[in-house]
Enzyme design. Structure first.
Site, short mmCIF file in Angstrom:
data_model
loop_
_atom_site.label_atom_id
_atom_site.label_comp_id
_atom_site.label_asym_id
_atom_site.label_seq_id
_atom_site.Cartn_x
_atom_site.Cartn_y
_atom_site.Cartn_z
N LYS A 55 2.63 -0.98 8.09
CA LYS A 55 2.07 0.31 7.69
C LYS A 55 2.86 1.50 8.21
O LYS A 55 2.63 2.63 7.78
CB LYS A 55 0.60 0.39 8.10
CG LYS A 55 -0.28 -0.56 7.31
CD LYS A 55 -0.29 -0.22 5.82
CE LYS A 55 -1.23 -1.16 5.05
NZ LYS A 55 -1.33 -0.82 3.63
N SER A 271 -3.71 -11.99 9.17
CA SER A 271 -3.41 -11.95 7.73
C SER A 271 -2.07 -12.63 7.46
O SER A 271 -1.87 -13.24 6.40
CB SER A 271 -3.41 -10.52 7.18
OG SER A 271 -2.30 -9.79 7.64
#
Ligand SMILES: Cc1ncc(COP(=O)(O)O)c(C=O)c1O
Length: 324
Positions: A55, A271
C-alpha cells in the site's frame, strides 16, 4: 579512494527521501513450493516497501493525484477508510510531507496497527468492528459528505490505486522476467492490485497470461481481502479482466502463511498465505512457465495474534473477524 566492486548488484538505488524509495521490490523464486521442475513460482516482495506493505505504492499515487488536482490545500485533512495498510502508508507519507491525516477503521484492529498510525501522527476514528471494512467506508463517506475540510482519496474508487500497479509493480515484474509471465495471482481487497496488473499484463501479453484472484469464502474473512459476495463491489473493479476467481479458506490462509515461513523463511501477512496457496494450485495445473504472486505485507503487524506460534488448528479457530 579505491572502492572494491559490489558483488551483489543492483542495490536498490539512491533516493531523495523515503517516499521516493517506495517500490523496486525484489522478486524471489520459491523453489520449495513449486510442484514441478518446469514451473517456477515467484514472490513479488511488497513487504520490502518502507512501511512493509504494497500500500506504500498506492498511498503515494493517491497523494500525488491529490496534489496534482490541487485537493490538498491548507486547512484540508486527508480522510480515508482503511483497515490498516493503506492508512499506515498514508500516515508515513503525510508525516513526511506535513499533511494532516484522519483514518477511519474498525475498532477491533490490533494494537500494532493503532500504534503504527499514531507513531506517524495520524488521527484515528473507530467504526463498529462488527461492520468490518464496509462499516469504515460508510462512516468515512458520512463524515466527508458536505464537509470540504476533508479530502477523501478513496482507494476503492480512485484510478490512481490500480495505476500505481499498472505504472509500477506490473512493469517491474515484466522487466525482471523478460515478459515471461504465464500466471499472476493476487488477493482481492480494493481490487487495485489485480486491476492494475491485469490491464498491463493483458496489454503486453494478451491471453497467454492468466489473471487469478484469491477470494476469501463469504463469512470467512482473511485480513486484507474481501469477498465480493459481501455486497460491495469497489468501483475500480472490472470483473471481466479476471480469468479466474478461486476461493480460499481462512484455515488455508493460515496454513500457507506458516508454509511460507517454515519452507522458504518468508515472514508474510496472512493474505499472502492465502495468495500463495492459490499460486501453488495454479502452478500444479501447468507443465511449465512462471507463476508470479504478491506478498502483500510482512508479518510484524500480525505477531500478537499468535498466527506464527500457536498450533495451526488453534489459529484457524481464532475469531477471524478480529482485525489482526
Ligand atoms: C494485507 C493485504 N493484502 C491484500 C490486499 C489487497 O489488495 P488490493 O486492495 O489491491 O486489492 C490488501 C489491501 O487492503 C492488504 O492490506
Amino acid at each position: 579512494m579505491s572502492v572494491p566492486p559490489l558483488q551483489n548488484k543492483p542495490c536498490g538505488g539512491r533516493y531523495s527521501d523515503v517516499v521516493a524509495a517506495i517500490g523496486n521490490t525484489p522478486l524471489i523464486e520459491l523453489k520449495r513450493l513449486s510442484p514441478k521442475p518446469g514451473v517456477r513460482i515467484w514472490a513479488k516482495m511488497e513487504s520490502f516497501n518502507p512501511t512493509g506493505s504494497i500500500k506504500d505504492r498506492v498511498a503515494r499515487a493517491l497523494i500525488e493525484d491529490a496534489e496534482e488536482k490541487g485537493a490538498i490545500r491548507p486547512g484540508v485533512t486527508i480522510l480515508e477508510p482503511t483497515s490498516g495498510n493503506t492508512g499506515i502508508a498514508l500516515a508515513m507519507i503525510a508525516k513526511r510531507k506535513g499533511y494532516k491525516l484522519k483514518v477511519v477503521m474498525p475498532d477491533n484492529v490490533t494494537q500494532e496497527r493503532t500504534q503504527l498510525l499514531k507513531m506517524y501522527g495520524a488521527e484515528i476514528v473507530y467504526s463498529p468492528g462488527n461492520l468490518g471494512s464496509n462499516g469504515a467506508v460508510a462512516m468515512a463517506e458520512e463524515m466527508a459528505a458536505g464537509d470540504d475540510s476533508y479530502y477523501m482519496p478513496y482507494q476503492y474508487g480512485n484510478p490512481a490505486n490500480p495505476n500505481a500497479h499498472y505504472n509500477g509493480t506490473a512493469l517491474e515484474i515484466l522487466d525482471e522476467l523478460d515478459g515471461q509471465v504465464d500466471a499472476f495471482v493476487a488477493g482481492l481487497g480494493t481490487g487495485g492490485t489485480l486491476m492494475g496488473h491485469a490491464r498491463r499484463f493483458k496489454e503486453e501479453l494478451g491471453d497467454r497470461v492468466t489473471i487469478v484472484a484469491a477470494e476469501p469464502m463469504q463469512g470467512e474473512p482473511v485480513q486484507g481481502l474481501r469477498s465480493l459476495d459481501d455486497g460491495y463491489i469497489p468501483p475500480i473493479i472490472d470483473l471481466s479482466l479476471l480469468d479466474r476467481k478461486i476461493f480460499v479458506t481462512n484455515r488455508d490462509a493460515v496454513v500457507w502463511t506458516r508454509k511460507l515461513l517454515d519452507e522458504e523463511s518468508i515472514f508474510a501477512g496472512v493474505s499472502s498465505g492465502a495468495i500463495a496457496r492459490i499460486a501453488v494450485r495454479i502452478a500444479s495445473e501447468m507443465d511449465e512457465g512462471n507463476v508470479v504472486f504478491i506478498v502483500c505485507d510482512d508479518g510484524w503487524k500480525y505477531l500478537s495474534s499468535g498466527v506464527y506460534t500457536l498450533p495451526v488448528d488453534e489459529v484457524a479457530n481464532l475469531d477471524s473477524t478480529v482485525w489482526w
